[in-house]
Design an enzyme around this catalytic site. Structure first.
Site, PDB file in Angstrom:
ATOM      1  N   LYS A  22       0.839  -1.202   0.000  1.00  0.00           N
ATOM      2  CA  LYS A  22       0.000   0.000   0.000  1.00  0.00           C
ATOM      3  C   LYS A  22       0.873   1.250   0.000  1.00  0.00           C
ATOM      4  CE  LYS A  22      -1.895   1.577   4.010  1.00  0.00           C
ATOM      5  NZ  LYS A  22      -1.632   2.992   4.326  1.00  0.00           N
ATOM      6  N   ASN A  23       1.797   1.315   0.952  1.00  0.00           N
ATOM      7  CA  ASN A  23       2.506   2.578   1.139  1.00  0.00           C
ATOM      8  C   ASN A  23       3.518   2.857   0.022  1.00  0.00           C
ATOM      9  OD1 ASN A  23       0.914   3.170   3.306  1.00  0.00           O
ATOM     10  ND2 ASN A  23       2.381   2.449   4.846  1.00  0.00           N
ATOM     11  N   ARG A  93      -4.258  10.430   3.928  1.00  0.00           N
ATOM     12  CA  ARG A  93      -2.967  11.002   4.307  1.00  0.00           C
ATOM     13  C   ARG A  93      -1.969  10.967   3.157  1.00  0.00           C
ATOM     14  NH1 ARG A  93      -3.143  14.234   8.344  1.00  0.00           N
ATOM     15  NH2 ARG A  93      -0.949  14.390   7.855  1.00  0.00           N
ATOM     16  N   CYS A 117      -6.605  13.128  12.455  1.00  0.00           N
ATOM     17  CA  CYS A 117      -6.395  11.731  12.077  1.00  0.00           C
ATOM     18  C   CYS A 117      -6.462  10.884  13.325  1.00  0.00           C
ATOM     19  CB  CYS A 117      -5.031  11.628  11.423  1.00  0.00           C
ATOM     20  SG  CYS A 117      -4.336  10.020  11.425  1.00  0.00           S
ATOM     21  N   ARG A 122      -0.618  14.629  12.916  1.00  0.00           N
ATOM     22  CA  ARG A 122       0.262  14.134  11.843  1.00  0.00           C
ATOM     23  C   ARG A 122       0.825  15.326  11.072  1.00  0.00           C
ATOM     24  NH1 ARG A 122      -1.740   8.574   9.184  1.00  0.00           N
ATOM     25  NH2 ARG A 122       0.337   8.708   8.311  1.00  0.00           N
ATOM     26  N   PRO A 123       1.835  15.955  11.658  1.00  0.00           N
ATOM     27  CA  PRO A 123       2.378  17.161  11.030  1.00  0.00           C
ATOM     28  C   PRO A 123       3.094  16.841   9.713  1.00  0.00           C
ATOM     29  CG  PRO A 123       3.771  16.447  12.860  1.00  0.00           C
ATOM     30  CD  PRO A 123       2.569  15.556  12.868  1.00  0.00           C
ATOM     31  N   ILE A 124       3.162  17.854   8.829  1.00  0.00           N
ATOM     32  CA  ILE A 124       3.972  17.682   7.607  1.00  0.00           C
ATOM     33  C   ILE A 124       4.990  18.829   7.489  1.00  0.00           C
ATOM     34  CG2 ILE A 124       2.283  16.315   6.298  1.00  0.00           C
ATOM     35  CD1 ILE A 124       1.713  18.964   4.720  1.00  0.00           C
ATOM     36  N   ASP A 125       5.338  19.377   8.664  1.00  0.00           N
ATOM     37  CA  ASP A 125       6.274  20.506   8.659  1.00  0.00           C
ATOM     38  C   ASP A 125       7.602  20.167   7.981  1.00  0.00           C
ATOM     39  OD1 ASP A 125       6.337  18.780  11.020  1.00  0.00           O
ATOM     40  OD2 ASP A 125       8.006  20.024  11.698  1.00  0.00           O
ATOM     41  N   ASP A 307       3.105   0.085  12.385  1.00  0.00           N
ATOM     42  CA  ASP A 307       1.899  -0.435  11.728  1.00  0.00           C
ATOM     43  C   ASP A 307       1.625  -1.903  12.086  1.00  0.00           C
ATOM     44  OD1 ASP A 307       1.416   2.016  10.631  1.00  0.00           O
ATOM     45  OD2 ASP A 307       2.387   1.565   8.719  1.00  0.00           O
ATOM     46  N   ILE A 329       6.130   6.112  17.518  1.00  0.00           N
ATOM     47  CA  ILE A 329       5.849   6.960  16.355  1.00  0.00           C
ATOM     48  C   ILE A 329       4.536   7.742  16.504  1.00  0.00           C
ATOM     49  CG2 ILE A 329       5.682   7.033  13.815  1.00  0.00           C
ATOM     50  CD1 ILE A 329       8.268   5.643  14.595  1.00  0.00           C
ATOM     51  N   ARG A 398      -9.490   0.263   3.358  1.00  0.00           N
ATOM     52  CA  ARG A 398      -8.539   1.259   2.855  1.00  0.00           C
ATOM     53  C   ARG A 398      -7.183   0.634   2.555  1.00  0.00           C
ATOM     54  NH1 ARG A 398      -9.364   7.160   4.988  1.00  0.00           N
ATOM     55  NH2 ARG A 398      -7.856   7.357   3.327  1.00  0.00           N
TER      56      ARG A 398
HETATM   57  N1  EPU Z   1       6.639  13.849  11.518  1.00  0.00           N
HETATM   58  C1  EPU Z   1       6.862  15.179  11.828  1.00  0.00           C
HETATM   59  N2  EPU Z   1       6.869  16.085  10.807  1.00  0.00           N
HETATM   60  C2  EPU Z   1       6.677  15.739   9.521  1.00  0.00           C
HETATM   61  C3  EPU Z   1       6.447  14.376   9.212  1.00  0.00           C
HETATM   62  C4  EPU Z   1       6.427  13.458  10.259  1.00  0.00           C
HETATM   63  O1  EPU Z   1       7.058  15.533  12.989  1.00  0.00           O
HETATM   64  O2  EPU Z   1       6.725  16.616   8.650  1.00  0.00           O
HETATM   65  C5  EPU Z   1       6.639  12.861  12.613  1.00  0.00           C
HETATM   66  C6  EPU Z   1       5.268  12.207  12.793  1.00  0.00           C
HETATM   67  O3  EPU Z   1       4.453  12.950  13.664  1.00  0.00           O
HETATM   68  C7  EPU Z   1       5.618  10.824  13.314  1.00  0.00           C
HETATM   69  C8  EPU Z   1       6.981  10.521  12.675  1.00  0.00           C
HETATM   70  O4  EPU Z   1       7.500  11.774  12.237  1.00  0.00           O
HETATM   71  O5  EPU Z   1       5.796  10.873  14.713  1.00  0.00           O
HETATM   72  C9  EPU Z   1       6.939   9.559  11.501  1.00  0.00           C
HETATM   73  O6  EPU Z   1       6.014  10.014  10.520  1.00  0.00           O
HETATM   74  P1  EPU Z   1       6.132   9.579   8.995  1.00  0.00           P
HETATM   75  O7  EPU Z   1       6.261  10.814   8.174  1.00  0.00           O
HETATM   76  O8  EPU Z   1       7.186   8.526   8.858  1.00  0.00           O
HETATM   77  O9  EPU Z   1       4.724   8.937   8.701  1.00  0.00           O
HETATM   78  P2  EPU Z   1       3.877   9.063   7.394  1.00  0.00           P
HETATM   79  O10 EPU Z   1       4.765   9.161   6.206  1.00  0.00           O
HETATM   80  O11 EPU Z   1       2.829  10.111   7.559  1.00  0.00           O
HETATM   81  C10 EPU Z   1       3.825   6.534   6.837  1.00  0.00           C
HETATM   82  C11 EPU Z   1       2.759   5.512   6.575  1.00  0.00           C
HETATM   83  C12 EPU Z   1       2.090   5.144   7.896  1.00  0.00           C
HETATM   84  C13 EPU Z   1       3.134   4.658   8.873  1.00  0.00           C
HETATM   85  C14 EPU Z   1       4.248   5.692   9.039  1.00  0.00           C
HETATM   86  C15 EPU Z   1       5.397   5.225   9.915  1.00  0.00           C
HETATM   87  C16 EPU Z   1       2.068   6.095   4.355  1.00  0.00           C
HETATM   88  C17 EPU Z   1       1.023   6.657   3.467  1.00  0.00           C
HETATM   89  N3  EPU Z   1       1.793   6.058   5.651  1.00  0.00           N
HETATM   90  O12 EPU Z   1       3.144   7.672   7.360  1.00  0.00           O
HETATM   91  O13 EPU Z   1       1.214   4.081   7.572  1.00  0.00           O
HETATM   92  O14 EPU Z   1       2.554   4.421  10.134  1.00  0.00           O
HETATM   93  O15 EPU Z   1       4.788   6.031   7.736  1.00  0.00           O
HETATM   94  O16 EPU Z   1       5.985   4.095   9.380  1.00  0.00           O
HETATM   95  O17 EPU Z   1       3.110   5.657   3.888  1.00  0.00           O
HETATM   96  C18 EPU Z   1      -0.616   2.663   7.758  1.00  0.00           C
HETATM   97  O18 EPU Z   1      -0.249   2.124   6.702  1.00  0.00           O
HETATM   98  O19 EPU Z   1      -1.539   2.197   8.471  1.00  0.00           O
HETATM   99  C19 EPU Z   1       0.024   3.908   8.188  1.00  0.00           C
HETATM  100  C20 EPU Z   1      -0.494   4.702   9.113  1.00  0.00           C
END
Ligand code: EPU
Length: 424
Positions: A22-23, A93, A117, A122-125, A307, A329, A398
């Site tokens: 998926k991811n 997301r 969420c 779930r920040p994207i900063d 996950d 996480i 999903r």
């Molecule tokens: N984080 C920040 N700032 C950012 C981005 C992330 O502080 O700009 C923090 C998050 O708050 C979190 C950590 O960094 O504490 C890791 O977040 P990450 O960016 O790795 O997560 P993600 O890319 O949003 C993906 C998967 C998730 C999975 C996580 C961790 C996708 C679409 N989603 O999310 O998958 O839990 O990586 O491995 O790839 C799932 O499949 O059920 C799922 C939630």
């Protein structure tokens, strides 16, 4: 609305083939926007999140044609807009990969994003900071990200303050079309990060180091595309079935997987006294006798995946002895209240769950609170005495391709039926 009715207590037996990741798919499909020519993607999982991404690509002007259930051809040549704005994208997301892909292609992007969420904030900063380092001006307001690199994207050095899958992939997408070289440090090393990089390279990008914590990208004026690419197997789907096999005292072989991607889980199951046999592309999981409790801490890859945290927690309740699960996480213990209704004894303090072992599950009404929580509840229901009704299975749809069909193939007594509101 639909729910699963599950009559538990039957060991799972047999073989199943694991679907595509998926991811990885959520990164790879938008990545086609960077290409000059159509691409064919194989081993695409048949899940709701993928349907949303395909709808978004279509709305942007890409021609998307399913060649079979799991093979899609995407032609990005007619995409003229840098705006990915829709209601459906704002429930997903993974829609943030449209920012990196459109920014790479057009030098600007406008993308609507989800708000809250079920896994907590779930920040994207770090995505946005990275885009700005590449020369874009980015604002996030009114549920939208708007970013514009007026003078074009320029390669640079980026150090990610935290290890993030999303930012690592998004910055690879944008930097692939920047002018000059980009170095990203403190990168996520998940298998799906590597798969997206491999896909971009196969299309003509120049990315080195994916799978380590430093990724080097030589920006390309043009990315040819015109390739056929097969997505890697889903590490979390495989893991979920491994845990389901152990929980039901069954004997299940997972085919079409990369055993190396399962290592942290395999080691934990072995520590718990679950039988494991591995080959080049399969893992067999079988009941050996009483399971031991164990302690688990979720971490970025190659650590134990967040996950898989709900699923392993569901399993640890059945083991002898107590266990501690620490989440590194997300805030994702909301499902514990549902598991307790089935008989688990778990105390959550902050991001740590203290699990009393040697519990027996009993079927009841429960509701999924997110995708992996849903998988954990199904696992508990499969291991339960009697009937369970699992509500809110839209979460499971999903991210798991044919979940109940694969379980039924292994002998589970599971049925999808129409559902009213959750009864209590
Ligand atoms: N984080 C920040 N700032 C950012 C981005 C992330 O502080 O700009 C923090 C998050 O708050 C979190 C950590 O960094 O504490 C890791 O977040 P990450 O960016 O790795 O997560 P993600 O890319 O949003 C993906 C998967 C998730 C999975 C996580 C961790 C996708 C679409 N989603 O999310 O998958 O839990 O990586 O491995 O790839 C799932 O499949 O059920 C799922 C939630």
């Amino acid at each position: 609305m639909e729910k699963f009715i599950i009559y538990g207590g039957k060991p799972l037996y047999g073989d199943i083939t694991v679907s595509g990741s998926k991811n990885a798919t959520l990164g790879i499909l938008p990545a086609v926007l960077l290409a000059e020519n159509p691409c064919i993607i194989e081993n695409v999982p048949d899940i709701l999140d993928v349907k949303i991404i395909v709808d978004m690509l279509t709305a942007l002007g890409a021609k998307c044609a399913w060649m079979s259930k799991n093979v899609i051809k995407i032609d990005p040549r007619n995409v003229k807009s840098h705006k990915a704005i829709s209601e459906s994208i704002s429930t997903l997301r993974g829609s943030y990969y449209f920012i990196g892909a459109l920014l790479g292609r057009f030098g600007k992007a406008e993308v609507s994003l989800p708000g809250g969420c079920n896994l907590g904030p779930r920040p994207i900063d770090l995505h946005l900071k990275g885009f700005n380092a590449l020369g874009a001006d980015t604002v996030e307001e009114y549920g939208m990200v708007k970013t514009n690199a007026k003078k074009g994207l320029k390669g640079t050095s980026i150090y990610l303050d935290g290890v993030t899958v999303g930012a690592t992939i998004n910055l690879m997408l944008a930097a692939s079309r920047a002018e000059g070289n980009t170095i990203i440090e403190n990168c996520a090393r998940e298998p799906h990060v590597v798969d997206v990089a491999n896909f971009l390279n196969a299309m003509g990008a120049n990315i080195k180091g994916a799978g380590t914590d430093t990724i080097r990208i030589k920006g390309c004026k043009e990315i040819k595309g015109g390739i056929t690419y097969s997505i890697i197997p889903d590490q979390i789907e495989a893991g979920t079935f491994m845990v389901a096999a152990a929980a039901t005292k069954g004997d299940v072989t997972l085919r079409n997987i990369i055993p190396r991607h399962q290592e942290s889980l395999t080691a934990k199951l072995q520590e718990m006294n679950v039988g494991i046999e591995e080959g080049d592309d399969y893992i067999r999981v079988f009941h050996k006798g009483r399971m031991n409790g164990a302690n688990v801490k979720t971490l970025p890859y190659p650590g134990f995946p967040t996950d898989m945290q709900p699923q392993i927690t569901a399993l640890l309740s059945l083991a002898d002895g107590d266990s501690v699960v620490s989440e590194g996480i997300w805030d994702r213990f909301q499902y514990v209240d549902e598991l307790k209704r089935m008989g688990a004894m778990i105390k959550v303090e902050g991001r740590t769950a203290y699990i009393t072992g040697n519990r027996k599950y009993k079927g009841t009404f429960v509701k999924c609170t997110d995708l992996r929580a849903g998988a954990a509840l199904v696992i508990a229901a499969l291991a339960s005495e009697g009937r369970s009704d699992v509500y809110n299975i839209k979460y499971i749809d999903r991210g798991y391709d044919g979940f109940e069909k694969k379980l039924a193939q292994l002998g589970a007594d599971i049925h999808r039926v129409k559902a009213e509101e959750f009864p209590i």
